[in-house]
Design an enzyme around this catalytic site. Structure first.
Site: not given
Lengths: 475, 504
Positions: B75, B150, B174
């Site tokens: 990420k 996210s 997330s």
């Protein structure tokens, strides 16, 4: 009109003498090339986290204990949020509602007590180097983050100070105490001790506080004193003229010897303090605090009293000898190596040594207390004269030479052989029939002059007491 | 329809790739080329990656155990010394950090080969990946739908088999919510289990790094590498790290599974509830005891979260001022430059949360908002600890709905926030939790098609199969407990092995 009195409070920031910064392992060092002592943490890079320096906490506790403060049970850090280019994270890690220490204080020589509100631990910001006088006036400003993350304690006094002189004495004593504890080098030029003052005036005897003015840019204790004098007069003048004062921050202009209003400071800022989630709160055990307490040396005032008591030296000398920790240590070490004459040693330090080496330099230079003690011992045993001692003293100090060796090398050993001294005396008597006559006629003052001549003839090496005896006999 | 990928030339599970590399069945170069080829073929359409690494696989990592050169993607909230780190924000466009996050460093030392940086909601703020400043990311099961957020890129990339595993971060769901939307396994470890050093902070007291993988065993495999105390993170725990992979024995007989009634209430879509209940019945059938528990303060989790997280974020994001790195807008004065830089650099959701947080911390409001929120947070924590006195794990749906359509919730932040209603409490309590695929539900295709016909009817026929996630919540530092149940479930099901048709 009633007489007015001033109410003064001080905020003192002191950098702690740790090896590394408060939240990272960068060196805590002044004077390096800009932006060389930096890392992701003190640069505030995305993702970097703070880790508390244990030593910084210990030193802060030590300072607080030396100032008689009460140590908090829980250590907790908060974020103080504001934007400024010298503040890499956009917040300063500080302590808000639970400072490291509360209370404590310093008693002044006039007997008045200046209480401390709090002492808290925080991180220093970086340094801005403007091309003009301020950030907004500068076409560009350089940012040096070497200082960012230096451990600081902020010491806040109660508004207990009434005169600029009291403020000066408070700061002097505070500095001395912190230096003694080796918490900080308290060097104002290098910014390791910084002071802001809050001052208001009110009718004497009133219990209400007037409008508070904060003074910044105070670069020395003298500046604090001068700025307070100026500001108190200014405020009195304003009030007498029937004008009202507004709460503001003013800058001390040392060149023009006046304070002036600081422009552009936004109203009361909201720092939005909240507990820093990156640092866990913790408790400091009673044992750890006691351990730190044991590290605190005898503080200057107690030490001076002990010097008077134990060594029988005058109070003024004791005051001078305790004006830095190193000087007091020097004195005591000299006394240890020659305990017979502490007074003589004290004399030699205050009169001679401090002429060669300023008190602040003590401990940095290689002057041996043993050598100074030897010198005093040699004078006392009449191995050398005071004159010779003074002559060789600079060399003893500067080159760290053993006085005994020096005397040997230079052939400065005094002449105690009475035959030799008698020869010098006869020489002088023969060469000065006039003064000899005067002395014999009853003008005793001439005797001293004749002794001087003998000393001169012996190049100062003759033992003055023997010279006295022999000369008197011959005359 | 989905199919099993067992026939692929390379194994697709991370630990099998690692063992294949260790045995020399194929080289790091070959496996990297394989995934690079898939990324080149599919990612133009999906948008999982913000940066694809220039990896050749030439450097011999096969000696570095236990990954031996196995590919992983990260990420873009994790700082990397050899790839840009943008947090999907304009304010960090092109930023290259000078250091590696601890998690990245540990993976590197374990022999990981990084394929690139994955798409996300800007600064991890969002539940749909639509807040990426660069481009959205699509759900591989239905490209008109969001992958969740996210960590949307991290989930979608694993779902489409563009990477065998990825790292995400989880502040309010997330990792788990996108894992659920994309049909992969997503683990949020206990707060303090994995070092946050080098994870760009959103809400420091809630953020945790975790793996997104095909199955629970791979999650255990990665957690062993990631977990452990880090002297650079004061909040990382000095707790022993068990050999998670060795505790997976498929046995759940006697395991007490708590079912909190508050998590099966309104807002939970009917067929999602059915899939979750089927999963629970399966566990029961294998000998687990289902126990009803109550977490009464759960209903305050979303409001508490939307005080605490934005408050911390408003301070964490203050460092993006244009002075030292990232975007800088030159203006007449420094303050104007700060305003301008931040105005141009942050997207609307980030600004919204900075405003919320700044407000919550303001003097006069602090006690009413932030302080109260912290108190309620403690109550939520207590609920869980109380429940864990009688159960070993707690099972809930991961999200009340399957993946929703792109654009559907953009104008309604509250509705967007509610997609994390089942995951947020776990972060507030600092507990470990995992989301695993537990079946599929059908939903209508694209919006355009829906206009022409009866949506209901269309949903019944045709339409897309969308994955549903089961969330298993564990006691503090008992990742082993939830991994064990997750693995046992996956040994008996194949939902986690299914791949969207277009990518098989």
């Amino acid at each position: 009109m009633k007489t007015m009195e001033a109410v003064i409070g001080l905020e003192v920031h002191v950098q702690l003498a740790t090896r590394t910064k408060i939240f990272c392992s960068c060196p805590n060092r002044f004077g390096d090339e800009p932006n060389t002592n930096i890392c992701p943490t003190c640069l505030g890079l995305p993702g970097a986290l703070p880790v508390l320096n244990r030593r910084a906490v210990q030193l802060a506790i030590k300072a607080a204990l030396a100032l008689e403060g009460e140590i908090a049970e829980t250590m907790k850090f908060d974020r103080k949020n504001y934007f400024y280019p010298d503040l890499p994270k956009g917040y300063q890690i500080s302590q808000f509602d639970r400072p490291l220490s509360s209370g404590g204080g310093i008693t002044l020589s006039n007997g008045r007590r200046v209480g401390l509100k709090r002492i808290h631990l925080e991180e220093d910001a970086g340094k801005l180097l403007h091309t003009a006088e301020s950030l907004d006036e500068s076409r560009f400003t350089r940012v040096d983050l070497n200082r960012a993350g230096t451990p600081l304690i902020e010491i806040v006094t109660n508004p207990d100070i009434r005169t600029p002189e009291e403020a000066y004495e408070f700061l002097k004593t505070l500095k001395l105490t912190l230096e003694y504890c080796e918490v900080s080098d308290c060097n104002m030029e290098e910014g390791s001790l910084r002071c802001d003052a809050n001052v208001s005036v009110r009718p004497e005897g009133s219990s209400e506080l007037g409008v508070k003015i904060e003074i910044k840019n105070l670069n020395s204790f003298k500046a604090v004193q001068s700025a307070l004098r100026f500001e108190i007069e200014r405020q009195k003048r304003e009030l007498r003229a029937g004008r009202t004062l507004v709460q503001e921050t003013r800058l001390w202009d040392a060149d023009r010897k006046m304070t002036r209003s600081m422009r552009g400071k936004e109203g009361s800022e909201d720092y939005r303090y909240f507990p820093d989630p990156d640092l866990v709160s913790f408790t400091v055990s009673r044992e750890v605090i006691e351990e730190i307490e044991r590290e605190i040396p005898e503080l200057p005032r107690l030490r001076a009293a002990r010097f008077v008591e134990e060594y029988g030296i005058p109070e003024t000398d004791a005051g001078i000898l305790t004006s830095t920790r190193a000087l007091g240590d020097f004195f005591e070490e000299a006394v240890r190596s020659y305990p017979e004459n502490p007074k003589g040693i004290a004399n030699w330090i205050t009169a001679e040594l401090l002429r060669e080496v300023p008190a602040e330099e003590m401990g940095k230079r290689e002057v041996s207390p043993r050598h100074l003690a030897t010198l005093v011992r040699l004078i006392d045993s009449r191995t050398i004269t005071g004159k010779i001692a003074k002559k060789i003293f600079p060399e003893v100090v500067r080159e760290g030479k053993d006085p005994e060796k020096l005397i040997e090398e230079r052939g400065l050993k005094p002449i105690s052989d009475s035959a030799a001294i008698e020869a010098f005396c006869r020489e002088v008597i023969d060469a000065n029939p006039g003064p000899v006559e005067e002395y014999r006629a009853g003008k005793t003052a001439t005797f001293g002059w004749l002794v001087g001549q003998v000393m001169k003839a012996s190049k100062g090496k003759a033992d003055p007491r023997s010279v006295n005896e022999i000369l008197r006999r011959l005359l | 329809m989905a199919r099993d990928t067992a026939a692929e030339p390379f194994p697709f599970l991370l630990r099998e790739i690692a063992s294949g590399l260790a045995q020399g069945l194929f080289s790091p170069k070959e496996i990297t080329a394989h995934y690079r080829e898939r990324i080149d073929r599919y990612d133009g359409d999906l948008g999982c990656f913000l940066h694809v690494a220039e990896v050749s696989g030439d450097t011999d990592t096969s000696e570095c155990a236990p990954l031996h050169g196995a590919p992983i993607a990260l990420k873009d909230l994790l700082v990397t010394s050899d790839m840009p780190t943008t947090c999907a924000s304009r304010i960090l466009e092109g930023y290259r950090p000078p250091y590696d996050a601890t998690a990245v460093k540990r993976l590197r030392e374990a022999g990981a080969c990084f394929l690139g940086k994955l798409n996300m909601d800007e600064f991890a703020m969002g539940s749909s990946n639509e807040n990426s400043a660069f481009h959205p990311c699509r759900n591989p099961w239905d490209r008109d739908r969001v992958p969740g957020g996210s960590s949307g890129g991290s989930a979608a990339a694993v779902a489409a088999r563009l990477v065998p595993a990825s790292l995400g971060s989880d502040t309010g769901g997330s990792i788990r919510q996108p894992a659920s939307f994309c049909g992969v396994t997503g683990l949020k470890p206990t707060y303090g289990r994995v070092s946050r050093y080098g994870l760009v902070a959103f809400a420091s007291s809630l953020d945790q790094i975790g793996p997104l993988t095909i199955d629970a065993a791979d999650a255990a495999f990665l957690l062993e590498i990631l977990a452990g105390h880090d002297p650079l993170d004061s909040t990382s725990a000095s707790v022993p790290v068990p050999r998670f992979t060795e505790t997976l024995d498929g046995e759940i007989n006697g395991t007490r599974v708590g079912i909190p009634k508050e998590y099966f209430s309104e807002g939970l879509e009917e067929d999602v509830r059915e899939r979750v209940e089927e999963a629970l019945r399966l566990l029961e059938g294998e000998g687990a005891d289902l126990v009803e528990v109550s977490l009464p303060h759960t209903r305050y989790a979303v409001p508490v979260y939307y005080i605490v997280a934005p408050a911390e974020a408003s301070s964490n994001l203050a460092r993006f001022d244009g002075v030292r790195y990232g975007l800088r807008k030159e203006e007449e004065t420094m303050m104007e430059s700060f305003f301008s830089t931040r105005g141009a650099g942050f997207g609307p959701e980030v600004k919204r949360r900075i405003l919320l947080g700044t407000y919550a911390l303001s003097s006069g409001y602090y006690d009413a908002y932030y302080k109260t929120a912290l108190k309620v947070r403690t109550l939520i924590q207590r609920d869980f600890l109380e429940a864990f006195r009688s159960v070993d794990v707690i099972a809930t749906p991961t999200s009340p709905t399957p993946a929703f359509r792109a654009g559907e919730r953009l104008d309604d932040p509250i509705k967007m926030y509610l997609s994390d209603v089942f995951t947020i409490s776990v972060n507030l309590a600092g507990l470990p939790a995992i989301s695993i695929p537990c079946g599929f539900v059908k939903r209508g295709k694209a919006l355009e098609e829906r206009k022409n016909g009866d949506a209901e009817e269309e949903a019944m026929q045709g339409g897309a199969d969308l994955p549903v996630g089961l969330q298993l919540i564990g006691k503090p530092f008992d990742e082993a407990g939830i991994l064990r149940v997750a693995d046992a479930y996956q040994r008996r099901t194949d939902y986690h092995l299914r791949v969207p048709e277009a990518f098989s």
